[in-house]
Write a protein that holds these residues in place. Sequence first.
Motif, PDB file in Angstrom:
ATOM      1  N   ALA A   9       4.658 -66.569  71.418  1.00 36.19           N
ATOM      2  CA  ALA A   9       4.585 -65.647  72.415  1.00 36.19           C
ATOM      3  C   ALA A   9       5.334 -66.244  73.874  1.00 36.19           C
ATOM      4  CB  ALA A   9       3.124 -65.508  72.893  1.00 36.19           C
ATOM      5  N   THR A  33      -3.071 -64.660  69.234  1.00 31.33           N
ATOM      6  CA  THR A  33      -3.496 -63.202  69.181  1.00 31.33           C
ATOM      7  C   THR A  33      -4.650 -62.694  68.240  1.00 31.33           C
ATOM      8  OG1 THR A  33      -0.896 -62.659  69.599  1.00 31.33           O
ATOM      9  CG2 THR A  33      -2.563 -60.901  68.860  1.00 31.33           C
ATOM     10  N   THR A  48      -8.386 -59.477  73.159  1.00 34.94           N
ATOM     11  CA  THR A  48      -7.349 -58.324  72.641  1.00 34.94           C
ATOM     12  C   THR A  48      -6.009 -58.868  72.418  1.00 34.94           C
ATOM     13  OG1 THR A  48      -8.533 -56.935  74.800  1.00 34.94           O
ATOM     14  CG2 THR A  48      -6.472 -56.220  73.907  1.00 34.94           C
ATOM     15  N   PRO A  49      -5.537 -57.981  71.143  1.00 32.13           N
ATOM     16  CA  PRO A  49      -4.346 -58.654  70.772  1.00 32.13           C
ATOM     17  C   PRO A  49      -3.175 -58.166  71.771  1.00 32.13           C
ATOM     18  CG  PRO A  49      -5.366 -57.381  69.180  1.00 32.13           C
ATOM     19  CD  PRO A  49      -6.201 -57.293  70.391  1.00 32.13           C
ATOM     20  N   ALA A  50      -2.216 -59.325  71.753  1.00 34.07           N
ATOM     21  CA  ALA A  50      -0.990 -59.233  72.810  1.00 34.07           C
ATOM     22  C   ALA A  50      -0.175 -58.080  72.518  1.00 34.07           C
ATOM     23  CB  ALA A  50      -0.270 -60.587  72.502  1.00 34.07           C
ATOM     24  N   PRO A  51       0.456 -57.420  73.169  1.00 29.08           N
ATOM     25  CA  PRO A  51       1.032 -56.294  72.853  1.00 29.08           C
ATOM     26  C   PRO A  51       2.484 -56.707  71.999  1.00 29.08           C
ATOM     27  CG  PRO A  51       1.311 -56.739  75.203  1.00 29.08           C
ATOM     28  CD  PRO A  51       0.231 -57.640  74.663  1.00 29.08           C
ATOM     29  N   ALA A  52       2.962 -55.975  71.203  1.00 29.31           N
ATOM     30  CA  ALA A  52       4.123 -56.406  70.351  1.00 29.31           C
ATOM     31  C   ALA A  52       5.388 -56.467  71.206  1.00 29.31           C
ATOM     32  CB  ALA A  52       4.567 -55.397  69.467  1.00 29.31           C
ATOM     33  N   ALA A  53       6.284 -57.542  70.911  1.00 29.58           N
ATOM     34  CA  ALA A  53       7.316 -57.951  71.910  1.00 29.58           C
ATOM     35  C   ALA A  53       8.439 -56.697  71.560  1.00 29.58           C
ATOM     36  CB  ALA A  53       7.998 -59.171  71.252  1.00 29.58           C
ATOM     37  N   HIS A  54       9.059 -56.410  72.736  1.00 31.65           N
ATOM     38  CA  HIS A  54      10.304 -55.427  72.497  1.00 31.65           C
ATOM     39  C   HIS A  54      11.329 -56.022  71.533  1.00 31.65           C
ATOM     40  CE1 HIS A  54      13.662 -52.937  73.583  1.00 31.65           C
ATOM     41  NE2 HIS A  54      12.738 -52.298  74.238  1.00 31.65           N
TER      42      HIS A  54
END
Length: 344
Positions: A9, A33, A48-54
């Motif tokens: 990340a 995550t 809370t899981p980290a948002p998926a990378a663009h």
Amino acid sequence: MRRFVAVLALVLTTSACSGTEEPGSEPTPSPPTGAATSSADGATETATPAPAAHPVSLAALAQTDFNGGDLRLGEEVARTAGHTQYAVNYRSGDLRVSGRLAVPDGDGPFPTVVLAHGYIDPAVYVNGQGMTREREWFGEHGYVALHVDYRGHAESGPDRSGGLDMRMGYTEDVINAVLALRAWDGPVDDERVGLVGRSMGGGVVYNALVAQPGLVDAGVVFAPVSSDAVDNFERWIRPDPARDDVAARILRRYGEPADEPAFWDGISARSQVDQITEPVLIHHGTADDSCPVRWSRETAAAMRRAGVDVTLRIYEGEGHAFGPQFDLSMERTGAFLTQHLGTA
């Protein structure tokens, strides 16, 4: 050497100005995550899981499984008193990428650099163009030097992004070049590897250092583009009539920088320099009319605040191409690489 560590990340930060050398420091790791944590009363909680990378971002590159390898030597293209150069190609993703390889005379193993060239229109670019002086200098001074053509250039496979990958593909090709050299059975000392970039290639080096900390031992850039992707878009893409279509497609896909700052930060090394673990040397001339010297001052300042070991060398009156002070810049590069890679 710090061994290659894939980053899971990236943490976004902001920046400002100046540039001197300070000791580097390691970034504080983020919790995994979805990791389980304990509250004050002993209860187990799930983060809370980290948002998926663009998919077009340095964070996505950090999560990529790179496959660089299968380096193939082609014809001999140059020979000097101290080294030989070859046309080469290697695997990068589902492509083969061409380049030029300088190999010193002798048994080795030799310290090694990967060269990332500046912008040249792919329609006119030829194999090994753009960093011929540097490639020869490294070969004559006892370095293996792989000059990367990038996808869509020379004999490389096509760049299918249509300009919409924001140089992430070029960064992938440079990272895979390092891995291909390490996998090659030639005289490469894989414990002594650096990245060297000029102009646009300087930005590619910044990207690689952010996305894959620990991949190499040091980075050097000459007259680099801005580490803020917005600066580069506003200077070269938006105002260029020949790139009207590219600019329009970029803005339709990703939005205006003011409206979608998260995306533009995500492709900007400036906002993520805290990920860099290698020492960096930046060369920039005060008379550079292509890449303003203030960009390097701002980049060096952001790195310094993040604890990166950065050295900014300013050349009074020197332009973008480094003419009169090229030899001095290479002497300083050699001393820097000797310090961090060992004696060539």
